[in-house]
Each structure stands twice: as structure tokens, then as C-alpha cells.
Design a protein around this motif. Sequence first.
Motif, PDB file in Angstrom:
ATOM      1  N   CYS A   7       0.838  -1.211   0.000  1.00 51.81           N
ATOM      2  CA  CYS A   7       0.000   0.000   0.000  1.00 51.81           C
ATOM      3  C   CYS A   7       0.870   1.257   0.000  1.00 51.81           C
ATOM      4  O   CYS A   7       0.560   2.238  -0.692  1.00 51.81           O
ATOM      5  CB  CYS A   7      -0.923   0.008   1.221  1.00 51.81           C
ATOM      6  N   GLU A   8       1.948   1.223   0.767  1.00 52.16           N
ATOM      7  CA  GLU A   8       2.808   2.414   0.861  1.00 52.16           C
ATOM      8  C   GLU A   8       3.426   2.774  -0.487  1.00 52.16           C
ATOM      9  O   GLU A   8       3.659   3.948  -0.775  1.00 52.16           O
ATOM     10  CB  GLU A   8       3.899   2.198   1.915  1.00 52.16           C
ATOM     11  N   ARG A   9       3.667   1.756  -1.305  1.00 54.32           N
ATOM     12  CA  ARG A   9       4.268   2.023  -2.609  1.00 54.32           C
ATOM     13  C   ARG A   9       3.289   2.720  -3.566  1.00 54.32           C
ATOM     14  O   ARG A   9       3.708   3.286  -4.569  1.00 54.32           O
ATOM     15  CB  ARG A   9       4.783   0.717  -3.239  1.00 54.32           C
ATOM     16  N   LEU A  10       2.001   2.649  -3.261  1.00 53.53           N
ATOM     17  CA  LEU A  10       0.991   3.262  -4.129  1.00 53.53           C
ATOM     18  C   LEU A  10       0.428   4.556  -3.550  1.00 53.53           C
ATOM     19  O   LEU A  10      -0.188   5.354  -4.264  1.00 53.53           O
ATOM     20  CB  LEU A  10      -0.177   2.286  -4.348  1.00 53.53           C
ATOM     21  N   ASP A  11       0.645   4.759  -2.255  1.00 50.87           N
ATOM     22  CA  ASP A  11      -0.001   5.870  -1.556  1.00 50.87           C
ATOM     23  C   ASP A  11       0.473   7.222  -2.095  1.00 50.87           C
ATOM     24  O   ASP A  11       1.671   7.442  -2.300  1.00 50.87           O
ATOM     25  CB  ASP A  11       0.327   5.767  -0.061  1.00 50.87           C
ATOM     26  N   GLU A  12      -0.457   8.117  -2.319  1.00 47.85           N
ATOM     27  CA  GLU A  12      -0.180   9.484  -2.801  1.00 47.85           C
ATOM     28  C   GLU A  12       0.556   9.494  -4.131  1.00 47.85           C
ATOM     29  O   GLU A  12       1.433  10.325  -4.379  1.00 47.85           O
ATOM     30  CB  GLU A  12       0.549  10.298  -1.717  1.00 47.85           C
ATOM     31  N   ARG A  13       0.190   8.534  -4.975  1.00 46.32           N
ATOM     32  CA  ARG A  13       0.723   8.471  -6.338  1.00 46.32           C
ATOM     33  C   ARG A  13      -0.440   8.575  -7.319  1.00 46.32           C
ATOM     34  O   ARG A  13      -1.594   8.302  -6.977  1.00 46.32           O
ATOM     35  CB  ARG A  13       1.419   7.131  -6.593  1.00 46.32           C
ATOM     36  N   VAL A  14      -0.075   8.899  -8.539  1.00 44.33           N
ATOM     37  CA  VAL A  14      -1.010   8.761  -9.651  1.00 44.33           C
ATOM     38  C   VAL A  14      -0.783   7.366 -10.221  1.00 44.33           C
ATOM     39  O   VAL A  14       0.340   7.019 -10.599  1.00 44.33           O
ATOM     40  CB  VAL A  14      -0.753   9.824 -10.739  1.00 44.33           C
ATOM     41  N   LEU A  15      -1.832   6.555 -10.255  1.00 43.89           N
ATOM     42  CA  LEU A  15      -1.715   5.171 -10.725  1.00 43.89           C
ATOM     43  C   LEU A  15      -1.931   5.145 -12.234  1.00 43.89           C
ATOM     44  O   LEU A  15      -2.952   5.638 -12.736  1.00 43.89           O
ATOM     45  CB  LEU A  15      -2.755   4.290 -10.030  1.00 43.89           C
ATOM     46  N   LEU A  16      -0.960   4.584 -12.942  1.00 41.05           N
ATOM     47  CA  LEU A  16      -1.027   4.559 -14.403  1.00 41.05           C
ATOM     48  C   LEU A  16      -0.871   3.127 -14.907  1.00 41.05           C
ATOM     49  O   LEU A  16      -0.002   2.396 -14.418  1.00 41.05           O
ATOM     50  CB  LEU A  16       0.079   5.440 -14.991  1.00 41.05           C
ATOM     51  N   PRO A  17      -1.672   2.733 -15.911  1.00 40.53           N
ATOM     52  CA  PRO A  17      -1.620   1.365 -16.424  1.00 40.53           C
ATOM     53  C   PRO A  17      -0.654   1.244 -17.600  1.00 40.53           C
ATOM     54  O   PRO A  17      -0.972   1.651 -18.727  1.00 40.53           O
ATOM     55  CB  PRO A  17      -3.069   1.122 -16.856  1.00 40.53           C
ATOM     56  N   ALA A  18       0.515   0.635 -17.355  1.00 35.75           N
ATOM     57  CA  ALA A  18       1.558   0.551 -18.384  1.00 35.75           C
ATOM     58  C   ALA A  18       1.090  -0.215 -19.615  1.00 35.75           C
ATOM     59  O   ALA A  18       1.564   0.050 -20.717  1.00 35.75           O
ATOM     60  CB  ALA A  18       2.798  -0.122 -17.810  1.00 35.75           C
ATOM     61  N   VAL A  74       4.252   9.126  -9.620  1.00 33.64           N
ATOM     62  CA  VAL A  74       3.420   8.117 -10.284  1.00 33.64           C
ATOM     63  C   VAL A  74       3.837   6.715  -9.887  1.00 33.64           C
ATOM     64  O   VAL A  74       4.962   6.473  -9.451  1.00 33.64           O
ATOM     65  CB  VAL A  74       3.481   8.248 -11.834  1.00 33.64           C
ATOM     66  N   ALA A  75       2.898   5.797 -10.024  1.00 37.28           N
ATOM     67  CA  ALA A  75       3.186   4.362  -9.947  1.00 37.28           C
ATOM     68  C   ALA A  75       2.675   3.786 -11.262  1.00 37.28           C
ATOM     69  O   ALA A  75       1.458   3.777 -11.510  1.00 37.28           O
ATOM     70  CB  ALA A  75       2.485   3.724  -8.756  1.00 37.28           C
ATOM     71  N   VAL A  76       3.603   3.387 -12.110  1.00 42.58           N
ATOM     72  CA  VAL A  76       3.235   2.806 -13.406  1.00 42.58           C
ATOM     73  C   VAL A  76       3.164   1.295 -13.217  1.00 42.58           C
ATOM     74  O   VAL A  76       4.173   0.659 -12.900  1.00 42.58           O
ATOM     75  CB  VAL A  76       4.262   3.182 -14.492  1.00 42.58           C
ATOM     76  N   LEU A  77       1.973   0.753 -13.366  1.00 41.31           N
ATOM     77  CA  LEU A  77       1.713  -0.638 -12.974  1.00 41.31           C
ATOM     78  C   LEU A  77       1.496  -1.519 -14.206  1.00 41.31           C
ATOM     79  O   LEU A  77       0.957  -1.055 -15.221  1.00 41.31           O
ATOM     80  CB  LEU A  77       0.462  -0.690 -12.081  1.00 41.31           C
ATOM     81  N   PRO A  78       1.854  -2.792 -14.124  1.00 41.71           N
ATOM     82  CA  PRO A  78       1.717  -3.708 -15.268  1.00 41.71           C
ATOM     83  C   PRO A  78       0.288  -4.220 -15.425  1.00 41.71           C
ATOM     84  O   PRO A  78       0.016  -5.412 -15.316  1.00 41.71           O
ATOM     85  CB  PRO A  78       2.691  -4.842 -14.913  1.00 41.71           C
ATOM     86  N   ILE A  79      -0.625  -3.302 -15.658  1.00 39.46           N
ATOM     87  CA  ILE A  79      -2.043  -3.638 -15.825  1.00 39.46           C
ATOM     88  C   ILE A  79      -2.580  -2.843 -17.024  1.00 39.46           C
ATOM     89  O   ILE A  79      -1.901  -1.940 -17.529  1.00 39.46           O
ATOM     90  CB  ILE A  79      -2.859  -3.324 -14.541  1.00 39.46           C
ATOM     91  N   VAL A  80      -3.769  -3.196 -17.476  1.00 36.84           N
ATOM     92  CA  VAL A  80      -4.337  -2.568 -18.677  1.00 36.84           C
ATOM     93  C   VAL A  80      -5.220  -1.374 -18.297  1.00 36.84           C
ATOM     94  O   VAL A  80      -5.287  -0.380 -19.012  1.00 36.84           O
ATOM     95  CB  VAL A  80      -5.136  -3.598 -19.505  1.00 36.84           C
ATOM     96  N   HIS A  81      -5.920  -1.516 -17.178  1.00 38.04           N
ATOM     97  CA  HIS A  81      -6.791  -0.445 -16.670  1.00 38.04           C
ATOM     98  C   HIS A  81      -6.568  -0.341 -15.165  1.00 38.04           C
ATOM     99  O   HIS A  81      -6.316  -1.361 -14.519  1.00 38.04           O
ATOM    100  CB  HIS A  81      -8.281  -0.747 -16.905  1.00 38.04           C
ATOM    101  N   THR A  82      -6.724   0.845 -14.609  1.00 42.96           N
ATOM    102  CA  THR A  82      -6.585   0.979 -13.160  1.00 42.96           C
ATOM    103  C   THR A  82      -7.941   0.818 -12.476  1.00 42.96           C
ATOM    104  O   THR A  82      -8.305   1.571 -11.583  1.00 42.96           O
ATOM    105  CB  THR A  82      -5.939   2.329 -12.777  1.00 42.96           C
ATOM    106  N   SER A  83      -8.680  -0.208 -12.901  1.00 41.42           N
ATOM    107  CA  SER A  83      -9.938  -0.543 -12.229  1.00 41.42           C
ATOM    108  C   SER A  83      -9.616  -1.216 -10.894  1.00 41.42           C
ATOM    109  O   SER A  83      -8.513  -1.759 -10.712  1.00 41.42           O
ATOM    110  CB  SER A  83     -10.755  -1.491 -13.099  1.00 41.42           C
ATOM    111  N   ALA A  84     -10.577  -1.229  -9.987  1.00 39.77           N
ATOM    112  CA  ALA A  84     -10.365  -1.902  -8.701  1.00 39.77           C
ATOM    113  C   ALA A  84     -10.043  -3.386  -8.924  1.00 39.77           C
ATOM    114  O   ALA A  84      -9.227  -3.967  -8.205  1.00 39.77           O
ATOM    115  CB  ALA A  84     -11.607  -1.739  -7.824  1.00 39.77           C
TER     116      ALA A  84
END
Length: 162
Positions: free
Chosen positions: A66-77, A108-118
Motif C-alpha cells: 500500500c505504501e508504494r501506491l499511496d499518494e501516487r497517480v496510478l497509471l496502467p503501463a 506516479v506508480a506505473v503498474l503492469p495492468i491494462v486499466h486501473t480498475s479496482a
Amino acid sequence: MDGRYRVHVFKDYLKFSSAHFIAYHGFREALHGHNYQVSVRVEGGLGADGYVLDFGLVKQAARRICERLDERVLLPADSDCLSFSRSGGQVAVTYEDGAAFSFPEGDVAVLPIVHTSAEELARYLLAQLRGELPDLERRGVRWVEVGVAEAPGQIAYCRQDL
Ligand code: ZN
């Protein structure tokens, strides 16, 4: 010992406050934020120590993630409609219609996902959690499930069998 046991970890501090927007072909949400709340369920047999899995280990691992994502903009790589470029410490994100954002890399946290859905965030968190808890299979854990609530009463779950 006989039986199947489940532990469920949900703590106020297992949360991250982040910005995101859903984007797919033909649709993009405006940038907005959520106070995401994370929960973890683990099912398995009892170990010789009387645990399915030590609650403390699950809490610590989930908190680190959670700390790695907190107060970031989540982006789907892996988005099929956003393109990314990095230069000068900035991450530029451009949607298919030309709408563009630029954020400092550290924001930002650029994540290996297609959409930043829950749902996809839950799958990502589950993979991270499995990486942080390498003993799951040795302990005979049957499945792990992560829940991500975007808002109270609005939760997506992702479960994987081991
Ligand atoms: Zn949202």
C-alpha cells in the motif's frame, strides 16, 4: 489438524490514497482520486504453529505494498489507448485523442495492468503479495484473495488458487 481455515485481514491502515482515471478505446475518465482500502483473505490448513499464516506477516506485506501506491497517480503501463514517454524526470501520458498529462516521475506508480480498475488493482496487489510471502505454498495455502474497495461498500476481489 482437520478442517479448512481462513484468515481475513482488514485494517484501517491498509489503504492508499491515489489518483487514477479509467481509459479504454473511446472513453476516458477525468483524473480523480480514491481512498482505496485493501483486505486479504487466505485459506489453507493449519500449520504446526497453529496458524494458516501469521497475521503479522500478512499485515506487514500488505502495508508495504500500500505504501508504494499511496499518494501516487496510478497509471496502467499495458493500456491499449495510452502512450507513455519519460524525459527530464517527467512521465508524459497521452490518450488516443491527444489529451495529455505530465507528472513528476516520483509522483506516479506505473503498474503492469491494462486499466486501473479496482479489479485489476486487486490482481496486481495479489501478485505483489505473493511475491512478498514466498512461504504460501510450503504452508499449504489453498488460495489467496485480495479485495480493493474504491469506496465503502464498493469492493472488487481477485482470488488465485495456489
Ligand atoms: Zn475512480
